[in-house]
Enzyme design. Structure first.
Site, PDB file in Angstrom:
ATOM      1  N   HIS A 184       0.810  -1.225   0.000  1.00 25.64           N
ATOM      2  CA  HIS A 184       0.000   0.000   0.000  1.00 25.64           C
ATOM      3  C   HIS A 184       0.843   1.275   0.000  1.00 25.64           C
ATOM      4  O   HIS A 184       0.311   2.356  -0.208  1.00 25.64           O
ATOM      5  CB  HIS A 184      -1.003  -0.009   1.165  1.00 25.64           C
ATOM      6  CG  HIS A 184      -0.437   0.266   2.520  1.00 25.64           C
ATOM      7  ND1 HIS A 184      -0.478   1.517   3.092  1.00 25.64           N
ATOM      8  CD2 HIS A 184       0.173  -0.537   3.408  1.00 25.64           C
ATOM      9  CE1 HIS A 184       0.069   1.457   4.296  1.00 25.64           C
ATOM     10  NE2 HIS A 184       0.477   0.226   4.515  1.00 25.64           N
ATOM     11  N   THR A 205      -3.942 -20.323   3.802  1.00 20.90           N
ATOM     12  CA  THR A 205      -4.275 -20.072   2.396  1.00 20.90           C
ATOM     13  C   THR A 205      -3.948 -18.624   2.041  1.00 20.90           C
ATOM     14  O   THR A 205      -4.216 -17.704   2.811  1.00 20.90           O
ATOM     15  CB  THR A 205      -5.759 -20.388   2.142  1.00 20.90           C
ATOM     16  OG1 THR A 205      -5.950 -21.771   2.458  1.00 20.90           O
ATOM     17  CG2 THR A 205      -6.156 -20.125   0.704  1.00 20.90           C
ATOM     18  N   CYS A 234       1.099   7.713  12.205  1.00 22.73           N
ATOM     19  CA  CYS A 234       0.727   6.613  13.092  1.00 22.73           C
ATOM     20  C   CYS A 234       0.606   7.060  14.541  1.00 22.73           C
ATOM     21  O   CYS A 234       0.002   6.385  15.354  1.00 22.73           O
ATOM     22  CB  CYS A 234       1.744   5.501  13.000  1.00 22.73           C
ATOM     23  SG  CYS A 234       2.063   4.995  11.316  1.00 22.73           S
TER      24      CYS A 234
HETATM   25  C1  LIG Z   1       4.117   2.027   6.689  1.00 24.59           C
HETATM   26  C2  LIG Z   1       5.400   1.531   7.203  1.00 24.59           C
HETATM   27  C3  LIG Z   1       5.493   0.288   7.829  1.00 24.59           C
HETATM   28  C4  LIG Z   1       4.274  -0.565   8.111  1.00 24.59           C
HETATM   29  O1  LIG Z   1       3.742  -1.155   6.998  1.00 24.59           O
HETATM   30  P1  LIG Z   1       2.218  -1.640   7.060  1.00 24.59           P
HETATM   31  O2  LIG Z   1       2.066  -2.524   5.898  1.00 24.59           O
HETATM   32  O3  LIG Z   1       1.387  -0.410   6.985  1.00 24.59           O
HETATM   33  O4  LIG Z   1       2.052  -2.347   8.365  1.00 24.59           O
HETATM   34  C5  LIG Z   1       6.728  -0.143   8.249  1.00 24.59           C
HETATM   35  N1  LIG Z   1       7.826   0.603   8.068  1.00 24.59           N
HETATM   36  C6  LIG Z   1       7.788   1.799   7.469  1.00 24.59           C
HETATM   37  C7  LIG Z   1       9.064   2.578   7.292  1.00 24.59           C
HETATM   38  C8  LIG Z   1       6.576   2.314   7.029  1.00 24.59           C
HETATM   39  O5  LIG Z   1       6.544   3.513   6.444  1.00 24.59           O
END
Ligand SMILES: *Cc1c(COP(=O)(O)O)cnc(C)c1O
Length: 318
Positions: free
Chosen positions: A117, A156, A242
């Site tokens: 994402h 799965t 976050c």
């Molecule tokens: C967004 C992010 C994550 C976490 O990834 P998710 O798939 O959203 O849990 C970990 N490390 C960094 C540097 C990020 O920017």
């Protein structure tokens, strides 16, 4: 898998919580974690990595690029040292993938994590690169039951998620050479527009070794939350996305030596694939206008402008 070899892990204090919370968990299970110092830009020194490695070290985990300040670490140098010392090198490359060139060979990376994402793929799917030779990395299973993914992650598989990650990666690679310079140009235009029109602003993170899409700025005498509220048309974050629900200043800014005052005034702007020139013009006007308006209301800014050293002011506490 390496618990018999040692119990020492090296990382940095400015990792994403994905790494920090995991290290904390391992600490409770008896592992020793070294948190390397980072410099004023958020970079780890390869020599500090070398000096921290002991015969008990089983893993070095250093993020490729920081999610708040965008600073990029000297990966190839750190990778070289890990190889020399025979220690596995993991990197959280979540922010770097799709923004800068990532090469596990050149950078000597043994393990690399990424998530879809952050490069326009679906949420809830990511990947871990695991080196298969020179050296062959051994992993113990994350989820038991069924033997999927070579027994590492049973259950799965999320096929739509996996296909989405693959397609997003394909589009990212195909567009990289035109998209990234465009994003960088827009980011630089935003920064120029802000700094040419406002004083007492500070760039957080490295001036050049930084992600092309990231701009993190402290606006002295302006409270970050108020600034955000004053420009609701812009999707920005104060502190880290976050943790911005809490009013604690960002631990990343703290670790690079940004004082509490300035940390509270910081805003992170991110430019993306769909950002336009018109939107950057709009953002510059909005930011400059809002900061000016808030500073007009700020007695601190006025005092500073009159040459009063704010540190000399005897504040009365409650
Ligand atoms: C967004 C992010 C994550 C976490 O990834 P998710 O798939 O959203 O849990 C970990 N490390 C960094 C540097 C990020 O920017």
């Amino acid at each position: 898998m390496y618990a018999e070899k040692g119990n020492h892990i090296i990382t940095t204090p400015i990792e994403h919580k994905a790494v920090l919370d995991t290290c904390e968990h391992l600490e409770r299970k008896g592992y020793k974690i070294t948190y390397l110092e980072v410099d004023q830009y958020g970079q780890v020194s390869p020599e500090a990595v070398r000096n921290a490695i002991t015969d008990k070290t089983i893993l070095v985990s250093v993020m490729m690029a920081n999610n708040e300040i965008g600073t990029i670490n000297p990966m190839a140098e750190i990778g070289k040292i890990c190889k020399e010392k025979g220690v596995l090198f993991h990197t959280d490359a979540v922010q770097a993938v799709g923004k800068v060139e990532v090469d596990v060979q050149k950078m000597g990376i043994d393990l690399l994590s990424l998530t879809a994402h952050k490069f326009y793929g679906p949420k809830g799917v990511g990947a871990l690169y695991v080196r298969r030779k020179n050296p062959r990395v051994r992993l113990s299973a994350l989820i038991h039951g069924g033997g999927h993914e070579r027994g590492m992650r049973s259950g799965t598989l999320n096929v739509p998620g996996i296909v989405g990650l693959g397609k997003a990666a394909e589009l990212m690679v195909r567009n990289f050479s035109t998209e990234i310079p465009r994003i960088k140009r827009l980011r630089d235009k935003l920064w120029d527009g802000i700094r040419n029109n406002l004083d007492e602003i500070y760039l957080n993170g490295h001036p050049t070794e930084r992600l092309p899409n990231n701009l993190n700025v402290s606006f002295a005498y302006v409270e970050g939350e108020s600034l955000m509220m004053g420009m609701k048309e812009l999707a920005v974050s104060s502190g880290s996305a976050c943790t911005s629900a809490s009013l604690e200043p960002s631990y990343v800014l703290k670790a690079i030596g940004v004082g509490e005052d300035l940390a509270h005034t910081s805003i992170r702007f991110s430019i993306g694939r769909f950002t336009t020139d018109e939107e950057i013009d709009f953002a510059i006007n909005k930011v400059v206008g809002t900061v000016r308006k808030l500073r007009d209301l700020s007695p601190l800014y006025e005092m500073a402008k009159e040459g009063i050293d704010l540190k000399s002011v005897a504040w009365t506490g409650h």
